[in-house]
Design an enzyme around this catalytic site. Structure first.
Site, PDB file in Angstrom:
ATOM      1  N   ASP A 102      -7.522  -5.099  -4.148  1.00  0.00           N
ATOM      2  CA  ASP A 102      -7.163  -3.732  -3.754  1.00  0.00           C
ATOM      3  C   ASP A 102      -5.843  -3.280  -4.398  1.00  0.00           C
ATOM      4  OD1 ASP A 102      -8.392  -5.508  -1.891  1.00  0.00           O
ATOM      5  OD2 ASP A 102      -8.266  -4.055  -0.283  1.00  0.00           O
TER       6      ASP A 102
ATOM      7  N   ASP B 222       0.812  -1.225   0.000  1.00  0.00           N
ATOM      8  CA  ASP B 222       0.000   0.000   0.000  1.00  0.00           C
ATOM      9  C   ASP B 222       0.837   1.263   0.000  1.00  0.00           C
ATOM     10  OD1 ASP B 222      -2.540  -1.061  -0.283  1.00  0.00           O
ATOM     11  OD2 ASP B 222      -2.640  -1.606   1.828  1.00  0.00           O
TER      12      ASP B 222
END
Ligand code: GLY
Length: 405
Positions: A163, A104
């Site tokens: 994601d 991320d």
């Protein structure tokens, strides 16, 4: 009589989108300063639960969204006070590269430094984008063809979540800024592999795919945050829609465009009347509910929902869908374009209503209410989420820009 009818019409006419956008950005400005006053420089606003602001660490996955929100408010308003806060909250992440990072880093750095660089051309921000992309590239496995999402655990050695499509934007941004084409090749490989392995025939997606890192073979498909292994977690669907639309923007490859359209065709009929999705399109209480005995469903001891309760909505999935659809609409014509814009406008209007938009000073400074983070842990349920605010403002800005083109 005529005057009375005109008054009724005036009262019921929808607020023009430019007025709505100004109202939301004014609120966002005030709210973002509430957060800045409340939170220490090394803390990140994550959510607000049980009357308390929940903060996170600089290397938490959502740390780029508050700086990114500030950049969007600055972009809309040109406000110099917000610019100062945006720079300060972005530069608070300067130490990120020396910390334990994860996939991320794409969200973290692209939303903060990425927007900061786009708006200020500060060369230090550019260097951060390129350095962060090198870290993300270190997670790429050429046998699997993907960057690794979560780090390995006892059981699984190479996990990829839907994601992760969002983190590819950092690789593509850095490829453009540095001329390092291998970053773009990695992003394309990840997107191609995800397209092949993450999707069901109806274009809904699994949350997690487990790979064998030695052979690239798919070992298992399941969920982490969705209702169950075979359900369609709404934020996961939104990440896919946005991610494949972004891949088309960055590469011009129509495979990605067609896939984004297929995802949109899956999502749009699943949305409730007001456009804000339930947290999972197959959660109990939804139109296409699966039973609580489904494989991978939340454990009874954490599951607090009962028949007759409202199904938790996810304002963050709504915001990501709106933003993704607005971009997708710019690559389409005719009825498709109309449908994507109409759906996005419906979502943006609902999010601007009293039900979703916090009053000034409320909601610990977050803009939107009613997000859903993780129902398996019953964490962040019916709560604000920093990424809901970020993608909502992005959607409004994107919509405003359509009319300038
Ligand atoms: N990327 C984690 C989430 O969407 O909750």
């Amino acid at each position: 009589m005529i005057v009375a009818s005109l008054m009724v019409l005036a009262c019921t006419a929808a607020e023009p989108m430019d007025k709505l956008t100004r109202r939301v950005f004014d609120r966002a400005r005030a709210q973002s300063l509430v957060i800045d006053r409340r939170l220490a420089p090394d803390k990140v606003p994550v959510t607000f639960e049980n009357g308390e602001i929940k903060d996170g660490k600089l290397n938490g996955w959502t740390s780029g969204f508050y700086p990114g929100t500030l950049w969007y408010i600055y972009e809309y308003s040109g406000d110099s006070q917000i610019l100062e806060v945006a720079k300060r909250r972005t530069e608070a992440l300067d130490s990120l590269l020396g910390m334990k990072t994860h996939h991320d880093i794409g969200f973290q750095v692209n939303c903060s430094y990425g927007n900061g660089y786009r708006l200020t051309a500060n060369p230090a921000y550019r260097d951060m984008i390129v350095a962060a992309a090198a870290k993300l590239a270190g997670r790429f496995n050429p046998v699997v063809g993907c960057t690794m999402s979560w780090n390995p655990n006892e059981k699984w050695k190479f996990r990829v979540i839907i994601d992760n499509m969002m983190n590819l934007e950092l690789l593509l941004n850095a490829a453009r800024l540095s001329g390092n084409d291998s970053l773009k090749q990695m992003a394309c490989s990840h997107a191609n592999t995800t397209l092949k392995n993450h999707f069901r025939p109806d274009a809904s997606s699994y949350h997690v795919v487990e790979y064998d890192p030695e052979t690239g073979k798919v070992l298992k498909r399941h969920t982490h945050q969705g209702f169950c292994d075979e359900s369609a977690w709404s934020r996961g669907q939104s990440w896919g829609l946005y991610g494949f639309t972004m891949m088309f923007r960055e590469t011009g490859d129509s495979t990605y465009l067609n896939h984004a359209k297929r995802i949109a065709a899956y999502i749009i009929p699943m949305l409730p009347e007001d456009g804000v999705p339930e947290w999972d399109f197959n959660a109990p209480g939804t139109k296409r509910a699966f039973g609580l005995d489904a494989k991978g469903a939340p454990k009874p001891e954490v599951w607090k929902w009962k028949e007759g309760d409202k199904v938790p909505r996810d304002a963050s999935a709504a915001a990501v869908i709106a933003s993704g659809l607005i971009e997708l609409s710019t690559y389409c014509e005719g009825p498709e374009r109309e449908l994507y814009r109409k759906t996005a406008v419906k979502i943006m209007r609902t999010l601007a209503s009293k039900e979703y938009l916090a009053e000034e000073g409320e909601n610990a400074g977050f803009l939107l209410k009613h997000g859903a983070f993780n129902l398996h842990k019953w964490s962040g349920v019916d709560a604000p989420l920093n990424y809901a605010d970020y993608y909502y403002l992005e959607a409004l800005l994107r919509y405003a820009q359509l009319n300038k083109k």
